[in-house]
Write a protein that holds these residues in place. Structure first.
Motif, PDB file in Angstrom:
ATOM      1  N   PHE A 218     -20.968  25.166   0.875  1.00 22.02           N
ATOM      2  CA  PHE A 218     -21.130  26.322  -0.007  1.00 22.02           C
ATOM      3  C   PHE A 218     -19.916  27.234   0.062  1.00 22.02           C
ATOM      4  CE2 PHE A 218     -22.359  30.736  -0.705  1.00 22.02           C
ATOM      5  CZ  PHE A 218     -22.944  30.660  -1.969  1.00 22.02           C
ATOM      6  N   PHE A 219     -19.463  27.542   1.277  1.00 26.61           N
ATOM      7  CA  PHE A 219     -18.323  28.449   1.454  1.00 26.61           C
ATOM      8  C   PHE A 219     -17.059  27.865   0.825  1.00 26.61           C
ATOM      9  CE2 PHE A 219     -14.550  29.753   3.839  1.00 26.61           C
ATOM     10  CZ  PHE A 219     -14.635  31.134   3.739  1.00 26.61           C
ATOM     11  N   THR A 220     -16.823  26.571   1.021  1.00 19.77           N
ATOM     12  CA  THR A 220     -15.640  25.932   0.465  1.00 19.77           C
ATOM     13  C   THR A 220     -15.687  25.922  -1.055  1.00 19.77           C
ATOM     14  OG1 THR A 220     -15.480  24.491   2.408  1.00 19.77           O
ATOM     15  CG2 THR A 220     -14.192  23.861   0.487  1.00 19.77           C
ATOM     16  N   PHE A 221     -16.860  25.591  -1.598  1.00 19.56           N
ATOM     17  CA  PHE A 221     -16.988  25.584  -3.054  1.00 19.56           C
ATOM     18  C   PHE A 221     -16.736  26.976  -3.618  1.00 19.56           C
ATOM     19  CE2 PHE A 221     -19.323  26.057  -7.005  1.00 19.56           C
ATOM     20  CZ  PHE A 221     -18.819  24.982  -7.739  1.00 19.56           C
ATOM     21  N   ARG A 222     -17.307  27.984  -2.990  1.00 21.84           N
ATOM     22  CA  ARG A 222     -17.103  29.351  -3.465  1.00 21.84           C
ATOM     23  C   ARG A 222     -15.623  29.731  -3.417  1.00 21.84           C
ATOM     24  NH1 ARG A 222     -18.683  32.680  -6.979  1.00 21.84           N
ATOM     25  NH2 ARG A 222     -16.461  32.434  -7.369  1.00 21.84           N
ATOM     26  N   ALA A 223     -14.933  29.347  -2.350  1.00 22.06           N
ATOM     27  CA  ALA A 223     -13.517  29.657  -2.199  1.00 22.06           C
ATOM     28  C   ALA A 223     -12.673  28.930  -3.244  1.00 22.06           C
ATOM     29  CB  ALA A 223     -13.040  29.291  -0.791  1.00 22.06           C
ATOM     30  N   VAL A 224     -12.954  27.630  -3.441  1.00 18.23           N
ATOM     31  CA  VAL A 224     -12.182  26.838  -4.405  1.00 18.23           C
ATOM     32  C   VAL A 224     -12.400  27.351  -5.827  1.00 18.23           C
ATOM     33  CG1 VAL A 224     -11.852  24.543  -5.405  1.00 18.23           C
ATOM     34  CG2 VAL A 224     -12.177  24.792  -2.949  1.00 18.23           C
ATOM     35  N   MET A 225     -13.652  27.673  -6.174  1.00 18.89           N
ATOM     36  CA  MET A 225     -13.924  28.179  -7.509  1.00 18.89           C
ATOM     37  C   MET A 225     -13.256  29.522  -7.732  1.00 18.89           C
ATOM     38  SD  MET A 225     -15.351  25.819  -9.042  1.00 18.89           S
ATOM     39  CE  MET A 225     -15.237  26.834 -10.501  1.00 18.89           C
ATOM     40  N   THR A 226     -13.198  30.343  -6.713  1.00 12.16           N
ATOM     41  CA  THR A 226     -12.504  31.630  -6.823  1.00 12.16           C
ATOM     42  C   THR A 226     -11.023  31.407  -7.119  1.00 12.16           C
ATOM     43  OG1 THR A 226     -14.046  32.707  -5.293  1.00 12.16           O
ATOM     44  CG2 THR A 226     -11.923  33.790  -5.635  1.00 12.16           C
TER      45      THR A 226
ATOM     46  N   LYS B  19     -14.500  40.015 -10.996  1.00 12.47           N
ATOM     47  CA  LYS B  19     -15.643  39.139 -11.245  1.00 12.47           C
ATOM     48  C   LYS B  19     -15.385  37.723 -10.754  1.00 12.47           C
ATOM     49  CE  LYS B  19     -19.163  38.210 -14.729  1.00 12.47           C
ATOM     50  NZ  LYS B  19     -19.583  38.416 -16.149  1.00 12.47           N
ATOM     51  N   CYS B  20     -14.105  37.334 -10.660  1.00 12.55           N
ATOM     52  CA  CYS B  20     -13.772  35.994 -10.157  1.00 12.55           C
ATOM     53  C   CYS B  20     -14.271  35.789  -8.732  1.00 12.55           C
ATOM     54  CB  CYS B  20     -12.260  35.774 -10.198  1.00 12.55           C
ATOM     55  SG  CYS B  20     -11.578  35.599 -11.863  1.00 12.55           S
ATOM     56  N   PHE B  21     -14.389  36.876  -7.983  1.00 11.62           N
ATOM     57  CA  PHE B  21     -14.774  36.786  -6.578  1.00 11.62           C
ATOM     58  C   PHE B  21     -16.283  36.666  -6.382  1.00 11.62           C
ATOM     59  CE2 PHE B  21     -10.528  38.549  -6.195  1.00 11.62           C
ATOM     60  CZ  PHE B  21     -10.024  37.869  -5.086  1.00 11.62           C
ATOM     61  N   TYR B  22     -17.072  37.122  -7.351  1.00 14.93           N
ATOM     62  CA  TYR B  22     -18.515  37.080  -7.124  1.00 14.93           C
ATOM     63  C   TYR B  22     -19.292  36.307  -8.186  1.00 14.93           C
ATOM     64  CZ  TYR B  22     -18.953  40.873 -10.596  1.00 14.93           C
ATOM     65  OH  TYR B  22     -18.915  41.614 -11.752  1.00 14.93           O
ATOM     66  N   TYR B  23     -18.611  35.855  -9.224  1.00 14.27           N
ATOM     67  CA  TYR B  23     -19.320  35.144 -10.301  1.00 14.27           C
ATOM     68  C   TYR B  23     -19.920  33.834  -9.786  1.00 14.27           C
ATOM     69  CZ  TYR B  23     -20.091  32.285 -14.448  1.00 14.27           C
ATOM     70  OH  TYR B  23     -20.649  31.476 -15.398  1.00 14.27           O
TER      71      TYR B  23
ATOM     72  N   ILE C 215     -14.439  18.591   8.273  1.00  9.61           N
ATOM     73  CA  ILE C 215     -13.237  18.332   7.484  1.00  9.61           C
ATOM     74  C   ILE C 215     -13.571  17.459   6.278  1.00  9.61           C
ATOM     75  CG2 ILE C 215     -10.939  17.282   7.508  1.00  9.61           C
ATOM     76  CD1 ILE C 215     -10.819  17.976  10.512  1.00  9.61           C
ATOM     77  N   TYR C 216     -14.394  16.437   6.503  1.00  2.62           N
ATOM     78  CA  TYR C 216     -14.818  15.553   5.407  1.00  2.62           C
ATOM     79  C   TYR C 216     -15.522  16.343   4.307  1.00  2.62           C
ATOM     80  CZ  TYR C 216     -18.635  13.059   3.115  1.00  2.62           C
ATOM     81  OH  TYR C 216     -19.569  12.625   2.201  1.00  2.62           O
ATOM     82  N   ASN C 217     -16.462  17.208   4.683  1.00  2.53           N
ATOM     83  CA  ASN C 217     -17.190  18.007   3.693  1.00  2.53           C
ATOM     84  C   ASN C 217     -16.265  18.933   2.930  1.00  2.53           C
ATOM     85  OD1 ASN C 217     -20.141  17.435   3.757  1.00  2.53           O
ATOM     86  ND2 ASN C 217     -19.922  17.899   5.928  1.00  2.53           N
ATOM     87  N   THR C 218     -15.290  19.516   3.625  1.00  2.00           N
ATOM     88  CA  THR C 218     -14.346  20.430   2.986  1.00  2.00           C
ATOM     89  C   THR C 218     -13.491  19.691   1.959  1.00  2.00           C
ATOM     90  OG1 THR C 218     -14.251  21.800   4.986  1.00  2.00           O
ATOM     91  CG2 THR C 218     -12.476  22.067   3.387  1.00  2.00           C
TER      92      THR C 218
ATOM     93  N   VAL D 171     -14.155  19.368  -7.201  1.00  2.00           N
ATOM     94  CA  VAL D 171     -13.756  20.399  -8.162  1.00  2.00           C
ATOM     95  C   VAL D 171     -12.484  19.978  -8.892  1.00  2.00           C
ATOM     96  CG1 VAL D 171     -13.094  22.818  -8.456  1.00  2.00           C
ATOM     97  CG2 VAL D 171     -14.856  22.210  -6.791  1.00  2.00           C
ATOM     98  N   GLU D 172     -11.542  19.387  -8.167  1.00  2.00           N
ATOM     99  CA  GLU D 172     -10.298  18.928  -8.790  1.00  2.00           C
ATOM    100  C   GLU D 172     -10.552  17.973  -9.942  1.00  2.00           C
ATOM    101  OE1 GLU D 172      -7.759  17.167  -5.901  1.00  2.00           O
ATOM    102  OE2 GLU D 172      -7.064  19.067  -5.065  1.00  2.00           O
ATOM    103  N   GLU D 173     -11.426  16.988  -9.725  1.00  2.00           N
ATOM    104  CA  GLU D 173     -11.600  15.959 -10.747  1.00  2.00           C
ATOM    105  C   GLU D 173     -12.334  16.471 -11.972  1.00  2.00           C
ATOM    106  OE1 GLU D 173     -15.643  13.664  -9.133  1.00  2.00           O
ATOM    107  OE2 GLU D 173     -13.690  12.688  -9.003  1.00  2.00           O
ATOM    108  N   HIS D 174     -12.999  17.624 -11.858  1.00  2.00           N
ATOM    109  CA  HIS D 174     -13.670  18.219 -13.013  1.00  2.00           C
ATOM    110  C   HIS D 174     -12.849  19.341 -13.651  1.00  2.00           C
ATOM    111  CE1 HIS D 174     -17.153  16.326 -10.985  1.00  2.00           C
ATOM    112  NE2 HIS D 174     -17.661  16.235 -12.198  1.00  2.00           N
ATOM    113  N   SER D 175     -11.752  19.719 -13.041  1.00  2.00           N
ATOM    114  CA  SER D 175     -11.027  20.925 -13.441  1.00  2.00           C
ATOM    115  C   SER D 175     -10.253  20.778 -14.745  1.00  2.00           C
ATOM    116  CB  SER D 175     -10.052  21.335 -12.332  1.00  2.00           C
ATOM    117  OG  SER D 175      -8.998  20.378 -12.219  1.00  2.00           O
ATOM    118  N   GLY D 176      -9.827  19.553 -15.067  1.00  2.00           N
ATOM    119  CA  GLY D 176      -8.987  19.360 -16.245  1.00  2.00           C
ATOM    120  C   GLY D 176      -7.518  19.612 -15.975  1.00  2.00           C
TER     121      GLY D 176
END
Length: 299
Positions: free
Chosen positions: A53-61, A94-98, A225-228, A235-240
């Motif tokens: 969750f933390f990694t996803f939130r950080a990457v999306m930010t 909003k990028c930080f909490y959306y 590390i694997y989960n991160t 996220v990369e492969e969906h980012s375009g």
């Protein structure tokens, strides 16, 4: 290309340093683990889901901030996404909490059930020791390969079985058809696919324990590390985007055909079939499901 070349040089230099100074690196890793194993988050039964969750939130930010601060920058967009990629209109704050609606659904589908299960059935026991740096690296690679292998067959089944596709996978494919594929499309998942992904990952991190009948297991640090890395790559492969530090750019050019990346997954979403592997391409090649280079969607 220059950024990629610098990063490749850094990777090679780091690998050489770890080889030449292996004992020192192992010693530093042991000291780090002594510190980490007393950390309350690392000791927490829900540590790994929390790190996801933390990694996803950080990457999306990071992705949201990139598009917020560079609203007209398209140099790194993959050619297939140019003209269709839609940037968000959120401000910097909003990028930080959306969190998207799908993000809240994932809390209900995935995180809350796991938090409750881990609370009711605490079972995390951290080892006092840690293997060497190269062992941790190889364990991480082994898990990434295992997950890619497991997900390929689940993904292929969801596409070949009408009922499974309708109830488990169709929602994810709305990205690229009903609306443009972006990084937030990573979590546009049904309940069924969320738990399919989860079971693939649970099997992955426990696979060596199953194979050795409990005599060997992946180290908790390798699992973190694997989960991160998994979250970053999803996220990369969906980012375009085709950014210099993505895996398909970092590997030697002669090996790039073994890596999928945003180009391959974008084609999968737009065409609705093929390119079923998460990270690599060898199974798609063997099974005849690898798509040729992107042409027009109409074809």
């Amino acid at each position: 290309k220059r950024i990629t070349a610098y990063l490749q040089l850094l990777i090679v230099a780091s690998a050489l340093i770890l080889l030449v100074f292996k004992e020192s690196a192992d010693s530093l890793l042991k000291k780090l683990w002594v510190y980490l194993q007393e950390n309350p988050i690392i000791k927490w039964d829900s540590c790994e889901p929390f790190m996801v969750f933390f990694t996803f939130r950080a990457v999306m930010t990071i992705y949201d901030l990139f598009e917020c601060l560079n609203p007209h920058y398209s140099h790194w967009l993959i050619p297939e996404a140019k003209g269709s990629h839609v940037r968000h209109k959120r401000n910097v704050l909003k990028c930080f909490y959306y969190i998207s609606i799908e993000g809240f659904l994932q809390l209900g589908y995935y995180y809350i059930p796991i938090l409750v299960f881990d609370y009711v059935f605490p079972r995390r026991h951290l080892p006092k020791t840690i293997p060497g740096v190269w062992t941790i690296i190889f364990q991480t690679i082994a898990m990434l390969v295992t997950y890619d292998f497991c997900f390929f067959w689940c993904h292929l089944f969801m596409h070949r079985h009408r009922g499974a596709y309708k109830w488990m996978h169709a929602k994810h494919h709305e990205a690229g058809v009903k609306y443009p594929l972006t990084a937030w499309g990573t979590i546009a998942l049904s309940f069924g696919q969320t738990w399919t992904n989860l079971f693939c990952s649970i099997f992955t991190v426990n696979s060596i324990k199953f194979l050795t009948l409990g005599n060997y297991s992946y180290h908790p640090l390798a699992r973190i590390i694997y989960n991160t890395i998994t979250v970053f790559w999803l996220v990369e492969e969906h980012s375009g985007y085709d950014m210099p530090w993505m895996l398909h750019n970092l590997v030697p050019s002669k090996l790039a055909f073994l890596i999928g990346g945003p180009h391959a997954h974008h084609a999968h979403h737009c065409r609705g079939h093929g390119n079923y592997e998460k990270w690599f391409t060898y199974l798609d090649t063997l099974m005849g499901t690898r798509l040729p280079k992107f042409e027009s969607i109409d074809n």
